[in-house]
Design an enzyme around this catalytic site. Structure first.
Site, PDB file in Angstrom:
ATOM      1  N   TYR A 156       0.838  -1.211   0.000  1.00  0.00           N
ATOM      2  CA  TYR A 156       0.000   0.000   0.000  1.00  0.00           C
ATOM      3  C   TYR A 156       0.864   1.249   0.000  1.00  0.00           C
ATOM      4  O   TYR A 156       0.629   2.185  -0.776  1.00  0.00           O
ATOM      5  CB  TYR A 156      -0.914  -0.022   1.214  1.00  0.00           C
ATOM      6  CG  TYR A 156      -1.736   1.242   1.382  1.00  0.00           C
ATOM      7  CD1 TYR A 156      -2.863   1.459   0.596  1.00  0.00           C
ATOM      8  CD2 TYR A 156      -1.382   2.209   2.318  1.00  0.00           C
ATOM      9  CE1 TYR A 156      -3.619   2.615   0.738  1.00  0.00           C
ATOM     10  CE2 TYR A 156      -2.134   3.359   2.475  1.00  0.00           C
ATOM     11  CZ  TYR A 156      -3.243   3.562   1.680  1.00  0.00           C
ATOM     12  OH  TYR A 156      -3.985   4.715   1.822  1.00  0.00           O
ATOM     13  N   LYS A 170       1.005   4.311  -2.920  1.00  0.00           N
ATOM     14  CA  LYS A 170       0.686   5.718  -2.685  1.00  0.00           C
ATOM     15  C   LYS A 170       1.872   6.622  -3.006  1.00  0.00           C
ATOM     16  O   LYS A 170       1.690   7.765  -3.439  1.00  0.00           O
ATOM     17  CB  LYS A 170       0.220   5.912  -1.240  1.00  0.00           C
ATOM     18  CG  LYS A 170      -1.158   5.293  -0.971  1.00  0.00           C
ATOM     19  CD  LYS A 170      -2.205   5.840  -1.933  1.00  0.00           C
ATOM     20  CE  LYS A 170      -3.598   5.306  -1.626  1.00  0.00           C
ATOM     21  NZ  LYS A 170      -4.642   5.856  -2.530  1.00  0.00           N
TER      22      LYS A 170
END
Length: 289
Positions: free
Chosen positions: A190, A194
């Protein structure tokens, strides 16, 4: 085209796109006469953004992988459209499917009253687990949804902006996790996705803000800190996680989804006319320690 002619052309285009000092301050957050695309529109942030855009005078095209909106607050979104004389559309779309995105845009552009001049990419997923055991398939899924999906929709919006010849602003929802690692949870995939969203926004801002003959498209990202929602409720059940997350930022609390309305409207509207290729971090000071 000779280099001096390129510079002269870009100078004229830049002058034409600069902010208007006669615009009342109250209108710097207004989105009248614009259609804004919101991805992940059925999610906790997507519904809030959609309602905020409607309240600010814009029309909204909602895209989500779900067949229909399932958010408990969706009735409030529809009420906002009625109250503020806005138009609201919902389309099922898998943002990672290039052909599906193309088909969705072919359908949605036929009913618009205002040109598409904004995009907010709320669609995204998170997954966690020890990196030594995290499946490659799960890692690829995070990148596909969070990065490739953002790119494909941004690409489709840019094509529509080219056709209509208007300026536009895009807001990619990134995360403070694109800067730092999250204590207490294993989220390497994750966090990496990002960070990629940050770089994607900078790269598209450079390309779409300086190409001769192309309408100006500003591209910025927004990096939220921890938000108290149903999506974070499970993680907060872990012993000590609540105190750790709240203690990791300078305001000693988690944010609520409504606190991102003004930052997003600022990035979409004319108040941020000299802002592109930037990230607006709204994290309670988490990354500033």
């Amino acid at each position: 085209m000779k280099e001096e002619n390129v510079h002269a052309t870009k100078f004229r285009e830049a002058k034409a796109s600069q902010g208007d000092p006669s615009t009342p301050v109250a209108n710097l957050f207004r989105l009248d006469g614009r259609t804004v695309v919101v991805t992940g529109a059925s999610g906790f942030l997507g519904t809030t953004v959609t309602e905020s855009v409607l309240e600010s005078g814009g029309d909204v095209i909602c895209l989500d992988v779900l067949d229909k909106p399932t958010a408990p607050s969706w009735s409030a979104v529809e009420d906002a459209a009625t109250k503020h004389n806005g138009r609201l559309w919902y389309y099922q779309c898998d943002m990672t499917d290039e052909e599906g995105v193309t088909k969705a845009f072919s359908a949605l552009v036929t009913n618009l009253r205002y040109p598409i001049r904004g995009l907010v990419t709320c669609a995204g997923v998170s997954d966690n687990g020890p990196a030594t055991e995290f499946p490659a398939e799960s890692f690829r899924r995070l990148l596909d949804i969070n990065v490739t999906g953002t790119f494909l929709v941004a690409q489709a919006v840019a094509k529509e902006v080219l056709k209509s010849g208007v300026t536009a602003s895009m807001v990619f929802i990134a995360s403070m996790s694109g800067y730092v690692s999250n204590k207490g949870v294993d989220t390497a995939g994750y966090n990496s996705s990002k960070a990629a969203v940050h770089q994607l926004s900078r790269s598209l801002a450079a390309e779409w803000g300086s190409r001769v003959g192309m309408p100006l498209i500003r591209v910025n990202s927004l990096s939220p800190g921890y938000i108290r929602t149903a999506a974070t409720a499970e993680a907060l059940q872990k012993p000590g996680m609540e105190s750790q997350w709240t203690g990791d930022n300078m305001l000693y609390r988690l944010s609520t989804v409504d606190e991102f309305r003004a930052p997003i409207l600022f990035l979409l509207g004319d108040g941020s006319s000299f802002m592109t290729g930037a990230d607006l971090r709204v994290d309670g000071g988490h990354c500033a320690w």
